[in-house]
Design a protein around this motif. Structure first.
Motif, PDB file in Angstrom:
ATOM      1  N   SER A  36       1.012  -0.646   0.074  1.00  0.00           N
ATOM      2  CA  SER A  36      -0.140   0.112  -0.217  1.00  0.00           C
ATOM      3  C   SER A  36       1.009   0.760   0.110  1.00  0.00           C
ATOM      4  N   LEU A  37       2.320   1.143   0.649  1.00  0.00           N
ATOM      5  CA  LEU A  37       2.531   2.176   0.496  1.00  0.00           C
ATOM      6  C   LEU A  37       3.661   3.261  -1.017  1.00  0.00           C
ATOM      7  N   LYS A  38       3.105   1.969  -1.982  1.00  0.00           N
ATOM      8  CA  LYS A  38       3.011   1.995  -3.507  1.00  0.00           C
ATOM      9  C   LYS A  38       2.009   3.438  -3.951  1.00  0.00           C
ATOM     10  N   PHE A  39       1.257   2.736  -3.187  1.00  0.00           N
ATOM     11  CA  PHE A  39      -0.270   3.862  -3.790  1.00  0.00           C
ATOM     12  C   PHE A  39      -0.430   5.190  -2.616  1.00  0.00           C
ATOM     13  N   THR A  40       0.651   5.923  -1.564  1.00  0.00           N
ATOM     14  CA  THR A  40       0.283   6.661  -1.161  1.00  0.00           C
ATOM     15  C   THR A  40       1.146   7.872  -1.204  1.00  0.00           C
ATOM     16  N   ASP A  41       0.673   8.867  -1.323  1.00  0.00           N
ATOM     17  CA  ASP A  41       1.936   9.871  -1.675  1.00  0.00           C
ATOM     18  C   ASP A  41       1.485  10.856   0.078  1.00  0.00           C
ATOM     19  N   SER A  42       1.096  10.412   1.036  1.00  0.00           N
ATOM     20  CA  SER A  42       0.764  10.771   1.663  1.00  0.00           C
ATOM     21  C   SER A  42       2.100  11.001   2.574  1.00  0.00           C
ATOM     22  N   GLU A  43       2.384  11.390   3.308  1.00  0.00           N
ATOM     23  CA  GLU A  43       3.509  11.257   3.897  1.00  0.00           C
ATOM     24  C   GLU A  43       3.599  10.581   5.755  1.00  0.00           C
ATOM     25  N   THR A  44       2.419  11.864   5.810  1.00  0.00           N
ATOM     26  CA  THR A  44       1.834  11.002   6.873  1.00  0.00           C
ATOM     27  C   THR A  44       1.507   9.747   7.170  1.00  0.00           C
ATOM     28  N   GLN A  45       0.783   9.282   6.692  1.00  0.00           N
ATOM     29  CA  GLN A  45       0.026   7.979   5.825  1.00  0.00           C
ATOM     30  C   GLN A  45       1.133   7.124   5.710  1.00  0.00           C
ATOM     31  N   ARG A  46       1.781   7.371   5.068  1.00  0.00           N
ATOM     32  CA  ARG A  46       3.480   6.539   4.904  1.00  0.00           C
ATOM     33  C   ARG A  46       4.005   6.191   5.998  1.00  0.00           C
ATOM     34  N   GLN A  47       4.845   7.257   7.094  1.00  0.00           N
ATOM     35  CA  GLN A  47       5.001   6.869   8.354  1.00  0.00           C
ATOM     36  C   GLN A  47       4.614   6.570   9.200  1.00  0.00           C
ATOM     37  N   GLN A  48       2.966   6.401   8.882  1.00  0.00           N
ATOM     38  CA  GLN A  48       2.027   6.102  10.361  1.00  0.00           C
ATOM     39  C   GLN A  48       2.016   4.681   9.877  1.00  0.00           C
ATOM     40  N   ILE A  49       1.604   3.847   8.399  1.00  0.00           N
ATOM     41  CA  ILE A  49       1.963   1.966   8.078  1.00  0.00           C
ATOM     42  C   ILE A  49       3.960   1.856   8.510  1.00  0.00           C
ATOM     43  N   GLU A  50       4.592   2.580   7.974  1.00  0.00           N
ATOM     44  CA  GLU A  50       5.664   2.479   8.939  1.00  0.00           C
ATOM     45  C   GLU A  50       5.829   2.732  10.236  1.00  0.00           C
ATOM     46  N   GLU A  51       6.037   2.653  11.092  1.00  0.00           N
ATOM     47  CA  GLU A  51       5.575   2.664  12.553  1.00  0.00           C
ATOM     48  C   GLU A  51       5.298   1.211  12.825  1.00  0.00           C
ATOM     49  N   LYS A  52       3.795   1.451  12.040  1.00  0.00           N
ATOM     50  CA  LYS A  52       2.966   0.172  12.527  1.00  0.00           C
ATOM     51  C   LYS A  52       3.699  -1.679  12.295  1.00  0.00           C
ATOM     52  N   ASN A  53       4.371  -0.839  10.601  1.00  0.00           N
ATOM     53  CA  ASN A  53       4.958  -2.465  10.530  1.00  0.00           C
ATOM     54  C   ASN A  53       6.280  -2.546  11.364  1.00  0.00           C
ATOM     55  N   GLU A  54       7.204  -1.576  11.923  1.00  0.00           N
ATOM     56  CA  GLU A  54       8.112  -1.799  13.048  1.00  0.00           C
ATOM     57  C   GLU A  54       7.205  -2.597  13.802  1.00  0.00           C
ATOM     58  N   ARG A  55       6.355  -2.060  14.839  1.00  0.00           N
ATOM     59  CA  ARG A  55       5.337  -2.951  15.670  1.00  0.00           C
ATOM     60  C   ARG A  55       4.923  -3.936  15.256  1.00  0.00           C
ATOM     61  N   ARG A  56       4.435  -4.277  14.247  1.00  0.00           N
ATOM     62  CA  ARG A  56       4.168  -5.763  14.042  1.00  0.00           C
ATOM     63  C   ARG A  56       5.531  -6.482  13.471  1.00  0.00           C
ATOM     64  N   LYS A  57       6.330  -5.872  13.420  1.00  0.00           N
ATOM     65  CA  LYS A  57       7.807  -7.715  13.280  1.00  0.00           C
ATOM     66  C   LYS A  57       8.638  -7.053  14.702  1.00  0.00           C
ATOM     67  N   GLU A  58       8.210  -6.447  15.904  1.00  0.00           N
ATOM     68  CA  GLU A  58       8.377  -6.875  17.338  1.00  0.00           C
ATOM     69  C   GLU A  58       7.121  -7.933  17.204  1.00  0.00           C
ATOM     70  N   SER A  59       6.842  -7.760  16.771  1.00  0.00           N
ATOM     71  CA  SER A  59       5.750  -8.392  17.545  1.00  0.00           C
ATOM     72  C   SER A  59       5.371 -10.269  17.085  1.00  0.00           C
ATOM     73  N   ILE A  60       5.923 -10.548  15.920  1.00  0.00           N
ATOM     74  CA  ILE A  60       6.487 -11.424  15.825  1.00  0.00           C
ATOM     75  C   ILE A  60       7.465 -11.643  15.802  1.00  0.00           C
ATOM     76  N   GLU A  61       9.107 -10.718  16.844  1.00  0.00           N
ATOM     77  CA  GLU A  61       9.892 -11.674  17.051  1.00  0.00           C
ATOM     78  C   GLU A  61       8.714 -12.157  18.832  1.00  0.00           C
ATOM     79  N   SER A  62       8.009 -11.619  19.668  1.00  0.00           N
ATOM     80  CA  SER A  62       7.288 -12.244  20.543  1.00  0.00           C
ATOM     81  C   SER A  62       6.852 -13.540  20.223  1.00  0.00           C
ATOM     82  N   PHE A  63       5.913 -13.675  18.986  1.00  0.00           N
ATOM     83  CA  PHE A  63       4.928 -14.833  18.869  1.00  0.00           C
ATOM     84  C   PHE A  63       6.610 -15.814  18.122  1.00  0.00           C
ATOM     85  N   ARG A  64       7.054 -16.033  17.727  1.00  0.00           N
ATOM     86  CA  ARG A  64       8.293 -17.014  17.990  1.00  0.00           C
ATOM     87  C   ARG A  64       9.173 -17.100  19.063  1.00  0.00           C
ATOM     88  N   SER A  65       9.852 -16.369  19.775  1.00  0.00           N
ATOM     89  CA  SER A  65      10.196 -16.260  21.947  1.00  0.00           C
ATOM     90  C   SER A  65       8.811 -17.429  22.603  1.00  0.00           C
TER      91      SER A  65
END
Length: 76
Positions: A36-65
């Motif tokens: 979805s990042l490919k389709f947004t021109d909004s810097e705010t939306q881009r930043q929100q998506i990237e931040e959420k993905n970082e939280r998701r990556k942290e969750s993945i590490e917790s799931f693995r543990s």
């Protein structure tokens, strides 16, 4: 009338499977968000998506543990 509500027994038999499913869903959400990042021109939306993905990556590490912990608990 007496109160006879009993807690359910702790059934952890399928925890590893549930965790694996949550991990896979989270990975799919990351890929969809990156797409979805490919389709947004909004810097705010881009930043929100990237931040959420970082939280998701942290969750993945917790799931693995947790999956490792569950595997160790079922082997003993």
């Amino acid at each position: 009338m007496p109160y006879n509500n009993q807690p359910k027994p702790d059934d952890r038999s399928d925890n590893a499977e549930k965790l694996q499913s949550m991990l896979q869903n989270t990975e799919e959400n990351i890929r969809a968000a990156e797409e979805s990042l490919k389709f947004t021109d909004s810097e705010t939306q881009r930043q929100q998506i990237e931040e959420k993905n970082e939280r998701r990556k942290e969750s993945i590490e917790s799931f693995r543990s947790e999956i490792k912990d569950e595997a160790n608990n079922t082997q003993g």
